[in-house]
Design an enzyme around this catalytic site. Sequence first.
Site, PDB file in Angstrom:
ATOM      1  N   CYS A  56       7.129   8.857  25.468  1.00  0.00           N
ATOM      2  CA  CYS A  56       7.281   9.847  26.542  1.00  0.00           C
ATOM      3  C   CYS A  56       6.348   9.593  27.716  1.00  0.00           C
ATOM      4  O   CYS A  56       6.322  10.355  28.669  1.00  0.00           O
ATOM      5  CB  CYS A  56       7.043  11.251  25.990  1.00  0.00           C
TER       6      CYS A  56
ATOM      7  N   GLU B  73     -21.935  10.683  17.264  1.00  0.00           N
ATOM      8  CA  GLU B  73     -22.612  11.977  17.079  1.00  0.00           C
ATOM      9  C   GLU B  73     -23.814  11.831  16.146  1.00  0.00           C
ATOM     10  O   GLU B  73     -24.895  12.354  16.396  1.00  0.00           O
ATOM     11  CB  GLU B  73     -21.637  13.010  16.494  1.00  0.00           C
ATOM     12  N   TYR B  74     -23.584  11.097  15.065  1.00  0.00           N
ATOM     13  CA  TYR B  74     -24.655  10.904  14.088  1.00  0.00           C
ATOM     14  C   TYR B  74     -25.851  10.225  14.754  1.00  0.00           C
ATOM     15  O   TYR B  74     -26.992  10.669  14.638  1.00  0.00           O
ATOM     16  CB  TYR B  74     -24.149  10.056  12.919  1.00  0.00           C
ATOM     17  N   ASP B  75     -25.563   9.154  15.498  1.00  0.00           N
ATOM     18  CA  ASP B  75     -26.644   8.421  16.148  1.00  0.00           C
ATOM     19  C   ASP B  75     -27.396   9.301  17.134  1.00  0.00           C
ATOM     20  O   ASP B  75     -28.619   9.235  17.226  1.00  0.00           O
ATOM     21  CB  ASP B  75     -26.104   7.178  16.884  1.00  0.00           C
TER      22      ASP B  75
ATOM     23  N   LYS C 274      -2.301 -10.489 -17.597  1.00  0.00           N
ATOM     24  CA  LYS C 274      -3.456 -10.762 -16.739  1.00  0.00           C
ATOM     25  C   LYS C 274      -3.559  -9.568 -15.786  1.00  0.00           C
ATOM     26  O   LYS C 274      -2.710  -9.389 -14.904  1.00  0.00           O
ATOM     27  CB  LYS C 274      -3.249 -12.058 -15.961  1.00  0.00           C
TER      28      LYS C 274
ATOM     29  N   GLU D 124     -11.437  -5.816 -17.637  1.00  0.00           N
ATOM     30  CA  GLU D 124     -11.014  -5.552 -16.260  1.00  0.00           C
ATOM     31  C   GLU D 124     -10.999  -4.043 -16.026  1.00  0.00           C
ATOM     32  O   GLU D 124     -10.506  -3.300 -16.875  1.00  0.00           O
ATOM     33  CB  GLU D 124      -9.587  -6.112 -16.120  1.00  0.00           C
TER      34      GLU D 124
ATOM     35  N   CYS E 200       1.922   7.068  25.970  1.00  0.00           N
ATOM     36  CA  CYS E 200       2.823   7.133  24.812  1.00  0.00           C
ATOM     37  C   CYS E 200       4.062   6.264  25.049  1.00  0.00           C
ATOM     38  O   CYS E 200       4.725   6.401  26.074  1.00  0.00           O
ATOM     39  CB  CYS E 200       3.244   8.580  24.571  1.00  0.00           C
TER      40      CYS E 200
ATOM     41  N   LYS F 210      -4.141 -17.979 -24.436  1.00  0.00           N
ATOM     42  CA  LYS F 210      -5.411 -18.383 -25.034  1.00  0.00           C
ATOM     43  C   LYS F 210      -5.170 -19.054 -26.370  1.00  0.00           C
ATOM     44  O   LYS F 210      -4.294 -18.611 -27.132  1.00  0.00           O
ATOM     45  CB  LYS F 210      -6.306 -17.152 -25.248  1.00  0.00           C
TER      46      LYS F 210
ATOM     47  N   GLU G 212      -1.314 -12.584 -23.380  1.00  0.00           N
ATOM     48  CA  GLU G 212      -1.531 -11.171 -23.013  1.00  0.00           C
ATOM     49  C   GLU G 212      -1.468 -11.027 -21.497  1.00  0.00           C
ATOM     50  O   GLU G 212      -1.599 -12.012 -20.772  1.00  0.00           O
ATOM     51  CB  GLU G 212      -2.888 -10.696 -23.550  1.00  0.00           C
TER      52      GLU G 212
ATOM     53  N   ARG H  51     -18.703  -8.867 -11.947  1.00  0.00           N
ATOM     54  CA  ARG H  51     -18.726 -10.319 -12.135  1.00  0.00           C
ATOM     55  C   ARG H  51     -19.755 -10.977 -11.209  1.00  0.00           C
ATOM     56  O   ARG H  51     -20.432 -11.911 -11.607  1.00  0.00           O
ATOM     57  CB  ARG H  51     -17.331 -10.887 -11.846  1.00  0.00           C
TER      58      ARG H  51
ATOM     59  N   CYS I 183      -0.534  11.048  20.938  1.00  0.00           N
ATOM     60  CA  CYS I 183       0.203  11.599  22.063  1.00  0.00           C
ATOM     61  C   CYS I 183       0.203  13.101  21.828  1.00  0.00           C
ATOM     62  O   CYS I 183       0.657  13.559  20.784  1.00  0.00           O
ATOM     63  CB  CYS I 183       1.632  11.070  22.052  1.00  0.00           C
TER      64      CYS I 183
ATOM     65  N   TYR J  53     -10.706  -7.736 -22.850  1.00  0.00           N
ATOM     66  CA  TYR J  53      -9.886  -8.840 -23.371  1.00  0.00           C
ATOM     67  C   TYR J  53     -10.672 -10.039 -23.880  1.00  0.00           C
ATOM     68  O   TYR J  53     -10.090 -11.081 -24.158  1.00  0.00           O
ATOM     69  CB  TYR J  53      -8.893  -9.292 -22.307  1.00  0.00           C
TER      70      TYR J  53
ATOM     71  N   ASP K 241      -4.752  -7.106 -12.924  1.00  0.00           N
ATOM     72  CA  ASP K 241      -5.260  -7.333 -11.573  1.00  0.00           C
ATOM     73  C   ASP K 241      -6.193  -6.191 -11.184  1.00  0.00           C
ATOM     74  O   ASP K 241      -5.778  -5.187 -10.629  1.00  0.00           O
ATOM     75  CB  ASP K 241      -4.070  -7.420 -10.608  1.00  0.00           C
TER      76      ASP K 241
ATOM     77  N   LYS L 103       0.460 -17.638 -13.462  1.00  0.00           N
ATOM     78  CA  LYS L 103       0.538 -16.674 -12.359  1.00  0.00           C
ATOM     79  C   LYS L 103       1.981 -16.387 -11.983  1.00  0.00           C
ATOM     80  O   LYS L 103       2.779 -17.311 -11.849  1.00  0.00           O
ATOM     81  CB  LYS L 103      -0.197 -17.244 -11.134  1.00  0.00           C
TER      82      LYS L 103
ATOM     83  N   CYS M  69       7.252  15.477  23.062  1.00  0.00           N
ATOM     84  CA  CYS M  69       7.532  14.035  22.988  1.00  0.00           C
ATOM     85  C   CYS M  69       8.752  13.837  22.080  1.00  0.00           C
ATOM     86  O   CYS M  69       8.757  14.287  20.930  1.00  0.00           O
ATOM     87  CB  CYS M  69       6.308  13.333  22.419  1.00  0.00           C
TER      88      CYS M  69
ATOM     89  N   SER N 261     -13.961 -18.280 -14.531  1.00  0.00           N
ATOM     90  CA  SER N 261     -12.615 -17.807 -14.201  1.00  0.00           C
ATOM     91  C   SER N 261     -11.621 -18.679 -14.960  1.00  0.00           C
ATOM     92  O   SER N 261     -12.011 -19.475 -15.814  1.00  0.00           O
ATOM     93  CB  SER N 261     -12.382 -17.817 -12.701  1.00  0.00           C
ATOM     94  N   LEU N 262     -10.348 -18.509 -14.672  1.00  0.00           N
ATOM     95  CA  LEU N 262      -9.321 -19.230 -15.427  1.00  0.00           C
ATOM     96  C   LEU N 262      -8.611 -20.235 -14.538  1.00  0.00           C
ATOM     97  O   LEU N 262      -8.437 -20.010 -13.346  1.00  0.00           O
ATOM     98  CB  LEU N 262      -8.276 -18.235 -15.958  1.00  0.00           C
TER      99      LEU N 262
HETATM  100  S1  IVH Z   1      -9.930 -14.154 -20.009  1.00  0.00           S
HETATM  101  C1  IVH Z   1     -13.460 -16.913 -20.511  1.00  0.00           C
HETATM  102  N1  IVH Z   1      -7.992 -12.414 -20.033  1.00  0.00           N
HETATM  103  O1  IVH Z   1      -8.572 -13.031 -14.449  1.00  0.00           O
HETATM  104  C2  IVH Z   1     -12.450 -15.840 -20.456  1.00  0.00           C
HETATM  105  N2  IVH Z   1      -9.080 -12.803 -17.973  1.00  0.00           N
HETATM  106  O2  IVH Z   1      -8.530 -15.466 -12.788  1.00  0.00           O
HETATM  107  C3  IVH Z   1     -12.011 -15.562 -19.082  1.00  0.00           C
HETATM  108  N3  IVH Z   1      -8.255 -11.396 -16.127  1.00  0.00           N
HETATM  109  O3  IVH Z   1     -12.018 -13.577 -14.201  1.00  0.00           O
HETATM  110  C4  IVH Z   1     -11.206 -14.383 -18.854  1.00  0.00           C
HETATM  111  N4  IVH Z   1      -6.738 -10.301 -17.283  1.00  0.00           N
HETATM  112  O4  IVH Z   1     -11.165 -11.144 -14.291  1.00  0.00           O
HETATM  113  C5  IVH Z   1      -8.911 -13.023 -19.276  1.00  0.00           C
HETATM  114  N5  IVH Z   1      -6.273 -10.861 -20.233  1.00  0.00           N
HETATM  115  C6  IVH Z   1      -7.187 -11.474 -19.495  1.00  0.00           C
HETATM  116  C7  IVH Z   1      -7.349 -11.180 -18.125  1.00  0.00           C
HETATM  117  C8  IVH Z   1      -8.309 -11.877 -17.387  1.00  0.00           C
HETATM  118  C9  IVH Z   1      -7.315 -10.450 -16.110  1.00  0.00           C
HETATM  119  C10 IVH Z   1      -9.039 -11.800 -14.949  1.00  0.00           C
HETATM  120  C11 IVH Z   1     -10.501 -11.997 -15.196  1.00  0.00           C
HETATM  121  C12 IVH Z   1     -10.794 -13.421 -14.821  1.00  0.00           C
HETATM  122  C13 IVH Z   1      -9.677 -13.710 -13.888  1.00  0.00           C
HETATM  123  C14 IVH Z   1      -9.413 -15.193 -13.810  1.00  0.00           C
END
Ligand code: IVH
Length: 699
Positions: free
Chosen positions: A439, A55-57, A135, A194, A436, A318, A133, A156, A454, A246, A137, A342, A459, A102-103
């Site tokens: 049915c 419709e938009y197009d 991690k 995060e 369906c 850390k 601490e 990032r 359906c 963090y 997500d 992990k 049904c 990253s870690l």
């Molecule tokens: S420290 C140089 N601390 O995990 C310091 N990272 O897989 C690097 N993440 O890219 C990060 N919780 O996005 C740190 N308590 C935490 C974290 C954390 C989540 C994420 C972060 C990083 C990714 C690495």
Amino acid sequence: MYTKQDEQRLYEQAKQLLSSNVADAGRQADQLREVINYADWKYYVQSDPALSDFEYDSLFKQLKHLEDKYPELVTADSPTQRVAKGLSERFPTVSHLVPMLSLDNTYNAEDLTDWDRRCRELAGTDTIEYCVEPKYDGASISIIYDNGHLSRGATRGDGVMGEDVTANIRQIKAIPLSAELVKQGISQIEIRGEIVIHKSVFEAINKQRVAEGQSPLANPRNAASGTLRILDPAEVKKRGLNAILYHISDYTLNDGAQRPEGLNTHYGSLQWLYSLGFPTPAKEMKRFSHIEDVIKYCSEFEEIRDTLAFEVDGLVIKVNEFALQDKMGMTSHHPRWAVAYKFKARQATSKLRRVEFQVGRVGTITPVAKIDPVHIGGVTVTSVSLFNEDVVREKDLRIGDTVLVERAGDVIPYIVKPLTELRNGEEEPIVFPKTCPACNSELEKQQDEAAWRCININCPVQVVERMIHFASKDAMDIRSMGNANVQKFFEDKILLDIPGMYHIDWDRVQQLGGFGEKSVTNLKQSIEQSKVQPLNRLIFGLGIRHIGETTAKTLASAVSDITEFYSWDIEKLSMLEDIGPKVATSVVDFFARPENRAMIEKLAASGVNLKNEHKGQMKTDGELAGKTFLFTGTLSQFKRSDAEARVEAMGGAILGGVSSKLNYLVAGTDAGSKLEKAKKLGTVNILTEQEFLSLIEGA
Ligand code: IVH
């Protein structure tokens, strides 16, 4: 931006333009521009398309065609003039002050023991203090404060460059817009963290999406990172994002300033940030001097991961002393002084064996992937919803594919993607049925919807699903009914439809076997009790398309008896709070159907409450008897609930939204959309708080 009425009008204008031409080319071009701008807003800003792509197009083509034919009609702000610049204007790219590394990951005690040994070798010490601490997500961000003011927020990106999402970051209430950093001797600081979304917020977003016929978002991480990239900060604000910071990646001291004391250790730095008002895991982090204790803590923490408000996929360990961190340095990918532990994978691969097509309560056909059983996070997964045809096409899923399955927390499992590199050529396409599966009626797909449906109201699967929904906890709450009983009663022809719940032949139930006296008594009792449920539960329980619990409440409060909806039209419904054309159309369709009216009549005859309790209690003899009120904005002399109670005590009723049923709108300060609606409607008496006071005192 657009009021409900604007939206309604523009939606209809769009439909009209799609089916017929306007006599005057200039007027047609104006109207086209207006609806295209509206459709853009709905699509890009609201993420809630009003029109199908097709419709938009076609509207866009119409406008382009007109403007090509009559160039004098082109305006500078015509949507056709935007194309060159590109509609999906991206966020500008910016460099991080320090690359976002990253870690490195570890998965078990052995990995951690190895890592600890390497750390001690590098540091040249026997013991190291570690800080542990969660991690989180979510989506990682970097934020910069210049002279105490939040000056930039970036994603990032590739670690070196990210997207500048400052405007969106500013919407996140957890992140201070300014902090007393200058007093602490800091002129600039870059902090990493995060962006996360509370599990309950995530669930609420998905509930809403499913109720509106959209497919749910896969997991809180995607919801957070997706939200961060929404182009409209106001929309970001609505999503309720949160943040956890963090890591301090860089800072500059003012000339001659002393480094704050906390900035010698990681632990100290997060405490320091916390004391300045930043959201850090100050309360969650723990210090240990022996890796065995870290390992013990990791396994304990994994046990409680599901009890946390945010999704956590591991722990981060850390080295606490910054001096040691500097000594240990980093590789090109990750710091040597930190590692992620992990938790057990919530992703796994499996084979997609076949796809079943399930029929839902409103006839929606949902493809469900049947996969080889796979254990993910303590649960065996064999079935995964694929939501709709678009999802299957987008992911290019085929029967025989090896698929990556994810289960994030309590969130339902989903297929991330097929591993196309593992295909052997024998994979087969997923064929959608034309009829369906329950049915055999022909399936239909509306242009603006992703799902096939359906539309056979009889049904059998839909009939059963509707009854299950009617009896469910959030609807009529017929406790002992349960899915299995509904199914069984239906198969045995004891229960054929919703009204039948109130006329069950109990002798036959007892003959069925498996039902003791006690269970029959309980069932009878809960059926009986359901008759007096409030109207909003009945409306929700009827299973009208697009009507969730909240909308059901809005609808219920707008009438004194459900049958009033028989005469409501789309326009009238759209006046209610949060009811748009799609929902309004669905309600009108539902109440227009003779079979639905017959069902309501039967329910009434069985003694089921069809009345709005609120209004049912309305005094007929009070001074405000028969009068309806709504309060909006801030009142200065009353609490709103007290004002409402006064009205009710005098026999008046409170409505949930502005409609033609409303007699008085009492507008306090900062009154907004309701006041606008009432003014437009023209039939509502608008009172100031003072006028309301005189009304009730003089009444
Ligand atoms: S420290 C140089 N601390 O995990 C310091 N990272 O897989 C690097 N993440 O890219 C990060 N919780 O996005 C740190 N308590 C935490 C974290 C954390 C989540 C994420 C972060 C990083 C990714 C690495």
